[in-house]
Scaffold this motif. Structure first.
Motif, PDB file in Angstrom:
ATOM      1  N   UNK A  74     -36.121  24.233 -28.607  1.00 10.86           N
ATOM      2  CA  UNK A  74     -34.868  24.233 -28.420  1.00 10.86           C
ATOM      3  C   UNK A  74     -34.397  23.597 -27.348  1.00 10.86           C
ATOM      4  N   UNK A  75     -33.445  22.711 -27.375  1.00 13.81           N
ATOM      5  CA  UNK A  75     -33.077  21.875 -26.194  1.00 13.81           C
ATOM      6  C   UNK A  75     -31.551  21.525 -26.193  1.00 13.81           C
ATOM      7  N   UNK A  76     -31.311  21.132 -25.162  1.00 12.90           N
ATOM      8  CA  UNK A  76     -29.851  20.584 -25.241  1.00 12.90           C
ATOM      9  C   UNK A  76     -29.490  19.129 -25.398  1.00 12.90           C
ATOM     10  N   UNK A  77     -28.525  18.641 -25.902  1.00 16.52           N
ATOM     11  CA  UNK A  77     -27.962  17.218 -26.221  1.00 16.52           C
ATOM     12  C   UNK A  77     -26.503  17.350 -26.105  1.00 16.52           C
ATOM     13  N   UNK A  78     -26.228  16.016 -25.977  1.00 13.19           N
ATOM     14  CA  UNK A  78     -24.574  15.688 -26.127  1.00 13.19           C
ATOM     15  C   UNK A  78     -24.457  14.565 -26.952  1.00 13.19           C
ATOM     16  N   UNK A  79     -23.049  14.421 -27.343  1.00  9.03           N
ATOM     17  CA  UNK A  79     -22.607  13.241 -27.907  1.00  9.03           C
ATOM     18  C   UNK A  79     -21.709  13.901 -29.187  1.00  9.03           C
ATOM     19  N   UNK A  81     -20.341  18.916 -26.247  1.00  5.92           N
ATOM     20  CA  UNK A  81     -21.056  18.938 -24.903  1.00  5.92           C
ATOM     21  C   UNK A  81     -21.040  18.117 -23.879  1.00  5.92           C
ATOM     22  N   UNK A  82     -21.627  18.466 -22.700  1.00  8.07           N
ATOM     23  CA  UNK A  82     -21.678  17.363 -21.526  1.00  8.07           C
ATOM     24  C   UNK A  82     -22.725  17.779 -20.638  1.00  8.07           C
ATOM     25  N   UNK A  83     -23.837  17.298 -20.790  1.00  6.18           N
ATOM     26  CA  UNK A  83     -24.897  17.928 -20.234  1.00  6.18           C
ATOM     27  C   UNK A  83     -25.229  17.521 -18.557  1.00  6.18           C
ATOM     28  N   UNK A  84     -24.247  16.903 -18.171  1.00  8.41           N
ATOM     29  CA  UNK A  84     -24.434  16.391 -16.748  1.00  8.41           C
ATOM     30  C   UNK A  84     -22.898  16.337 -16.227  1.00  8.41           C
ATOM     31  N   UNK A  85     -22.081  17.467 -16.453  1.00 10.28           N
ATOM     32  CA  UNK A  85     -20.763  17.590 -15.753  1.00 10.28           C
ATOM     33  C   UNK A  85     -21.225  18.070 -14.304  1.00 10.28           C
ATOM     34  N   UNK A 134     -14.253  13.544 -32.911  1.00  9.26           N
ATOM     35  CA  UNK A 134     -14.347  13.247 -31.380  1.00  9.26           C
ATOM     36  C   UNK A 134     -14.908  14.384 -30.866  1.00  9.26           C
ATOM     37  N   UNK A 135     -15.708  14.289 -29.634  1.00  8.04           N
ATOM     38  CA  UNK A 135     -16.331  15.117 -28.988  1.00  8.04           C
ATOM     39  C   UNK A 135     -15.450  15.608 -27.782  1.00  8.04           C
ATOM     40  N   UNK A 194     -24.305  21.074 -22.391  1.00  4.44           N
ATOM     41  CA  UNK A 194     -24.732  20.576 -23.461  1.00  4.44           C
ATOM     42  C   UNK A 194     -24.709  21.516 -24.481  1.00  4.44           C
ATOM     43  N   UNK A 195     -25.041  21.038 -25.707  1.00  2.00           N
ATOM     44  CA  UNK A 195     -25.098  21.687 -27.062  1.00  2.00           C
ATOM     45  C   UNK A 195     -26.602  22.334 -27.184  1.00  2.00           C
ATOM     46  N   UNK A 196     -26.652  23.360 -27.144  1.00  2.00           N
ATOM     47  CA  UNK A 196     -28.160  23.899 -27.510  1.00  2.00           C
ATOM     48  C   UNK A 196     -28.400  24.013 -29.071  1.00  2.00           C
TER      49      UNK A 196
END
Length: 689
Positions: free
Chosen positions: A452-457, A407-411, A382-383, A434-436
């Protein structure tokens, strides 16, 4: 404060007002604050200060803190913060409502305390790499201070947004181990950019294959598979995919290499297995990738993929093909650990768009979490976010194994941003939690040079667990895939905020899990966790109420004139608490405890009702699968005795912990001869299966 470090003995001068300790830092510091020696409920806080030493406040006049410790009662308070140069205040105040039972303050002694400020221990007990983007990786090292460039607000905010130390305790764990290279890690996903500067040194190389000669040198059916295989296009060359590259970097980007980010494991062997290529991830590709990973030496597999069906868990298991089940069974038989994401269907949008309850994996689940309920070598992940809440999108359920940062990129949260002439009112601000991680070179965020970039999930949470598993299995080659799952759960932190999202509210703790792995002697190590003189219990909380089972024997020997009948009952904690029929917690000493504790639903029949002749012994086999604690009991003539004195009529604890997983009974009222050998019960674990 002058020099910040030291002990500060003090007395809260006015219980209605906070007591301030102003200090200034000329350079960054990692600081533990601890408040101890309390006789009343005092709480500890840290905040910033302006040039005049005044803290920022909210519109209601309360102080805007960057750290807080507010435990109940007189227990110690502690805060860890990484602080940048600047002015700060540590302050103490009373919690008056919590002190109602104590009544008014009787003397100044009631308000005495010791404040310890320690700016050296963190550096001595942790290990940090020189990766320049580590400060953005809150899931590894959460200082509570998120970089202002990740906040969409004006003016920029640099206060506390995340919750300090809500991470997997990576710096503490890296002091123990950073090398996971002895456990090959297969990434079954989109293709990995094997030329990425933060991944290239950690990419697996097939030692039996000669590069570029067009032949299948090792005879495994995949010519020129030097660095894995592209099952989508049937070629050794992967299509560089953002998702697959991101997943690989989370688990095992090179650490301490002065480049970009750090993976959970600094050194690793990443086996890239592209199941997309230029098309979708067909089941056949995933099945073939699993067999490839197992047959080529992988000890850990990550699968961050999902597909959803409106079926009950029972029905979906029937819908999964035998070919898929057989592939996972093969991985289990070959002792390979697998991490899978729980899915990203846990928000209201998914309920409305798809069907109600799609995010609850106990009811309506995707393929891989469903398979995870069948096999004891699979962790369903679970995230969570940077405040230890379930990430808004994450699927969830009691059949999930563990939570990890995804992560959560848009909280969106309320922030108070102090500034000249402001109204003192908080404003809404979008924060990137988010997770970098790595993405194919040149395709990422320009703020990080495009690499590098951010993602979530849960796709990001799963490789956190996979990276942890590579370190755990590298610590000791005798640690099996099932042991790995149990160690992850045994080392995890129980968070009440995650209780409804994952069994036991367990969230990843790399430090504690690695401590267990580094000292590993066998599965019996797990049963003795939390054992003490006050808690003589067997710990089965590592189990998953399903696939993971502990098997072994109990040996009971008797040296007593009476004929005790002994056994074990299920408890919800190490202190013998149980649930009554309505779900209420009943503790030792509460009314009807004996009747409720020894209800037939709580008795573990395979190791209970044991009666043997004097100076004799008996051996019983057990196979236990329920996540619980086991507490001993004895029936002697008309008496029932427990390990907890509060539950016994003579207020004497009739069981004693004689050694790890060994319990002694004193069967006489009041303690008798205190030899605790009337029955001696010893647990021996054969295996986790």
């Amino acid at each position: 404060m002058g020099s910040i470090a030291g002990n500060y003995e003090g007395t809260l001068e006015n219980p209605q007002k906070p007591q301030f300790y102003n200090f200034k830092l000329d350079k960054s510091a990692d600081i533990f604050f601890k408040l101890s020696g309390l006789k009343r409920d005092l709480d500890l806080y840290v905040t910033t200060a302006d040039g005049s030493g005044v803290p920022p406040t909210w519109s209601d006049g309360s102080i805007a803190n960057i750290g807080a410790s507010t435990n109940y009662g007189t227990s110690d308070e502690s805060i860890f913060l990484r602080l940048n140069p600047g002015s700060y205040i540590a302050y103490i105040k009373e919690n008056p409502k919590a002190n109602i039972k104590l009544g008014p303050v009787k003397s100044a002694d009631d308000l005495k305390y010791t404040l310890n400020v320690d700016d050296t221990t963190f550096g001595l007990t942790t290990k940090l790499g020189n990766d320049p983007l580590l400060n953005y990786q809150w899931y590894l090292f959460n200082t509570g201070l998120l970089n202002s460039s990740l906040v969409e607000a004006s003016p920029k905010y640099t206060g506390s947004i995340a919750t300090p130390n809500i991470d997997i305790l990576a710096p503490e764990a890296w002091k123990l181990r950073t090398d996971g290279s002895s456990a090959i890690l297969a990434i079954i996903d989109g293709g990995v950019d094997i030329d990425h500067p933060d991944l290239v040194k950690n990419i697996w190389t097939n030692p039996r294959e000669i590069p570029g000669n067009g032949f299948d040198d090792d005879g495994n059916g995949y010519p020129d598979d030097v660095n894995g295989w592209n099952f989508g296009d049937e070629t050794p060359t992967a299509k560089k995919d953002p998702h697959g590259t991101h997943v690989a970097g989370i688990a095992a980007a090179s650490g301490n290499n002065a480049i970009g980010i750090s993976g959970v494991a600094w050194n690793a062997q990443i086996m890239p297995l592209d199941v997309f290529g230029n098309g979708p991830a067909y089941d056949e590709n995933i099945i073939n990738a699993i067999y490839y990973a197992v047959n080529n030496g992988a000890k850990v597999i990550n699968i961050s993929l999902a597909s959803y069906f409106k079926l009950s868990p029972e029905d979906i298991l029937l819908a999964i093909t035998n070919e898929t089940k057989n592939a996972f069974a093969y991985a289990k038989a070959k002792d390979v650990f697998i991490a899978v994401g729980a899915g990203n269907e846990g928000d209201a949008r998914a309920d409305l768009t798809n069907w109600k309850g799609i995010g609850n994996i106990d009811r309506s689940i995707s393929k891989f979490p469903a398979i995870g309920s069948l096999f004891s070598n699979i962790a369903t992940v679970v995230s969570s976010d940077s405040t230890n809440e379930k990430a808004s999108y994450s699927s969830y359920g009691q059949s999930a194994s563990i939570a990890a940062p995804g992560g959560d990129t848009a909280k969106t949260i309320d922030l108070y941003i102090p500034g000249p002439g402001d109204t003192g009112k908080p404003e809404k601000a979008k924060v990137n939690f988010g997770i970098l991680s790595t993405v194919p070179v040149g395709t990422g965020n320009s703020m990080f040079g495009g690499n590098y970039d951010f993602m979530q999930g849960t796709s990001m949470a799963s490789p956190v667990i996979a990276g942890m598993a590579t370190l755990i299995r590298s610590a000791n080659p005798s640690i099996s895939a099932q042991d790995t799952l149990a160690i992850l759960r045994a080392g995890a932190t129980a968070e009440p905020s995650l209780a409804s999202a994952v069994k036991g509210g367990l969230t990843a703790n790399l430090y504690k899990s690695l401590q267990i792995a580094e000292d590993w002697t066998g599965a019996g190590d797990l049963l003795k966790l939390e054992q003490s003189d006050e808690t003589p219990v067997v710990n089965l909380k590592v189990l998953t109420d399903g696939a993971l089972t502990v098997k072994g024997t109990t040996t009971v020997s008797r040296s007593a004139s009476f004929d005790p009948i002994t056994g074990f009952y299920k408890a919800i904690d190490a202190f013998g608490s149980v649930y009554d029929g309505l779900g209420n917690i009943v503790r030792p000493g509460d009314k009807n405890y004996a009747e409720i504790a020894l209800n037939k639903v709580n008795i573990v029949s395979s190791i209970s009702g044991v009666s043997i002749g004097n100076e004799k012994s008996a051996i019983n086999q057990f196979s236990l699968a329920e996540s619980t604690f086991l507490a001993p009991y004895a029936k002697v003539n008309d008496n029932t005795w427990f390990a907890f004195k509060e539950a016994n009529l003579d207020a004497f604890a009739h069981f004693k912990l004689l050694g790890a997983n060994q319990f002694g009974l004193e069967d006489m009222k009041g303690g008798g001869d205190l030899d605790f050998n009337d029955h001696i019960i010893t647990f021996a674990v054969d295996t986790l299966a």
